[in-house]
Design a protein around this motif. Structure first.
Motif, PDB file in Angstrom:
ATOM      1  N   ASN A 215      -6.169   1.529   1.907  1.00 40.21           N
ATOM      2  CA  ASN A 215      -5.202   0.629   1.358  1.00 40.21           C
ATOM      3  C   ASN A 215      -3.968   0.799   2.354  1.00 40.21           C
ATOM      4  O   ASN A 215      -3.042  -0.156   2.546  1.00 40.21           O
ATOM      5  CB  ASN A 215      -4.697   1.452   0.017  1.00 40.21           C
ATOM      6  CG  ASN A 215      -5.725   0.975  -1.028  1.00 40.21           C
ATOM      7  OD1 ASN A 215      -6.285   0.009  -0.951  1.00 40.21           O
ATOM      8  ND2 ASN A 215      -5.498   1.790  -2.203  1.00 40.21           N
ATOM      9  N   SER A 219      -2.389  -2.493   4.087  1.00 41.34           N
ATOM     10  CA  SER A 219      -1.007  -2.948   4.054  1.00 41.34           C
ATOM     11  C   SER A 219      -0.069  -3.327   5.395  1.00 41.34           C
ATOM     12  O   SER A 219       0.909  -3.802   5.346  1.00 41.34           O
ATOM     13  CB  SER A 219      -0.202  -1.627   3.191  1.00 41.34           C
ATOM     14  OG  SER A 219      -0.941  -1.800   1.887  1.00 41.34           O
ATOM     15  N   ASN A 222      -1.159  -6.320   6.876  1.00 46.74           N
ATOM     16  CA  ASN A 222      -0.481  -7.216   6.004  1.00 46.74           C
ATOM     17  C   ASN A 222       1.145  -7.443   6.279  1.00 46.74           C
ATOM     18  O   ASN A 222       1.534  -8.676   6.633  1.00 46.74           O
ATOM     19  CB  ASN A 222      -0.567  -7.050   4.495  1.00 46.74           C
ATOM     20  CG  ASN A 222      -1.919  -7.432   3.732  1.00 46.74           C
ATOM     21  OD1 ASN A 222      -2.959  -8.092   4.536  1.00 46.74           O
ATOM     22  ND2 ASN A 222      -2.061  -6.848   2.560  1.00 46.74           N
TER      23      ASN A 222
END
Length: 433
Positions: A215, A219, A222
């Motif tokens: 994650n 992230s 992103n």
């Protein structure tokens, strides 16, 4: 896994606004059913107040094959009379079905169809080339798809490929596949005049599924893509009223674009086509644009990469060199480390004249990077073969950090200065996450 941002289009600015005054060129073959491509080409010509230029091409290869099979050649005047008759029938059909009063021109010519179409579009400075994909059966999709891709490969302007069952009308939802290349920027710009007021434009970026390793790392990726999206959108001449959103998805590129387009009932899918693939890449990997052409359910607009796109000054608006504010160092380095962990790096460090010396470390992979209170840059590299062997470096008195990115938004260099000198961490482009 997906990520979405939404932007309001209050008007934008353009880095370049090409003056294209030419027609909409519709590519057909004699006796083909062209209802859908014709309807959409005519609608587009009417919407943009352009001439519709219909070009129908006889393939020379057909006659050559017939003669090779033993058939006698037909008199030359037969071909000329047939071309005149076909052109007249097409003109009558245009007049009979035209409720938009679009100015049209019809040419029926012979030659290699892809080359003839592309040359005609170039000579007339066409805004766009429109072509249909033909029959529904697998063989028809393959043959017509190959002809469309021949035109796409040769064209120096956008090509709109129209399925047999497509309908002309308002475009409310457009999905643009964005890899942050110059070709994808050109594609996004090409679709803007087609969109209706208050239409939805989604910029879709696909990351490979193998890049998702946690994650925190996803992230960080992103967040970097969001920066690139903002830069990309800033180069678009967005009309007022247009709703622009961005989307990041993970998986196979062609499949992900197709599935997303279907999920939002897109009226058109848009992508760029990079021309710089090697022959091996085209054979083994294939073209994303070709894959989309054979798969998507709606019209697809493909814009080519042009020769001048390779110039540094043309690429620079999509590349970046961002200096980080001191208050952001900790978070920025954390994100940088997450998205680049495991990549092969080369570290060069040059000491000041007073200290002297230069240090170069290569063939290591990045494990972690951080900044601690007091401005200490802490860097951990691991041996590529024996990962348990690690090299830990600390540089005190950190003074500046600057990140450079390539045209795809990937990190390429992290440059820094510290109390005793300066350094550059170079990331191997062959090991992008």
């Amino acid at each position: 896994m997906t990520a979405t941002l939404t932007y309001s289009a209050l008007g934008g600015f353009s880095m370049e606004t090409p003056a294209v005054d030419g027609p909409i060129v519709l590519a057909t073959k004699p006796f083909d059913a062209t209802e859908s491509p014709l309807a959409i080409a005519r609608w587009l010509a009417h919407r943009e107040d352009r001439e519709l230029h219909v070009v129908s091409v006889y393939e020379d290869e057909v006659d050559a094959l017939a003669i090779a099979a033993g058939a006698p050649p037909l008199p030359q005047n037969y071909y000329e009379e047939e071309r005149v008759a076909v052109a007249e029938r097409m003109r009558e059909e245009l007049e009979r079905t035209d409720a938009m009063n679009v100015t049209s021109r019809v040419d029926v010519v012979s030659g290699p169809s892809a080359r003839v179409i592309v040359d005609t579009a170039r000579e007339r400075d066409a805004r766009i080339i429109v072509i249909g994909t033909g029959r529904h059966d697998p063989m028809g999709r393959f043959l017509y798809g190959e002809r469309a891709m021949q035109i796409v490969r040769l064209a120096d302007r956008p090509v709109l490929i129209v399925p047999r069952d497509a309908t002309a009308g308002t475009i409310k939802r457009a999905v643009v596949a964005v890899d942050f290349s110059r070709a994808s920027l050109r594609a996004a710009r090409a679709v803007l005049p087609m969109l209706s007021f208050e239409a939805e434009l989604t910029l879709l970026h696909v990351r490979p599924a193998k890049a998702v390793t946690g994650n925190a790392r996803s992230s960080a990726i992103n967040a970097r893509c969001d920066e690139m999206f903002a830069r990309f959108i800033g180069l678009l001449p967005l009309p007022p009223g247009l709703k622009v959103s961005t989307r990041i998805v993970w998986g196979d590129t062609v499949e992900s674009i197709d599935l997303y387009a279907r999920s939002v009932a897109a009226d058109i899918v848009v992508c760029g086509r990079v021309q710089t693939h090697t022959i091996a890449e085209r054979v083994l990997v294939g073209s994303i644009s070709a894959g989309l052409l054979r798969r998507v359910h709606c019209p697809i607009l493909i814009a080519p990469e042009l020769r001048e796109d390779a110039r540094d000054d043309a690429r620079s608006p999509l590349t970046g060199a961002a200096s980080w504010e001191r208050a952001d160092w900790s978070q920025r380095l954390l994100e940088f480390g997450y998205r680049n962990e495991g990549r092969r790096v080369r570290l060069g460090s040059e000491l000041s004249l007073a200290e002297g010396g230069r240090c170069v470390v290569q063939n290591y992979v990045l494990r972690s990077i951080a900044v601690y209170d007091g401005g200490r840059l802490h860097l951990v590299l691991a041996d590529r073969v024996h990962e348990g062997n690690q090299l830990v470096m600390n540089m005190d008195g950190l003074q500046s950090l600057m990140l450079q990115t390539n045209v795809a938004g990937e990190d390429t260099h992290l440059e820094f200065t510290y109390r005793d000198g300066r350094g550059t961490l170079t990331l191997d482009p062959r090991e992008l996450p």
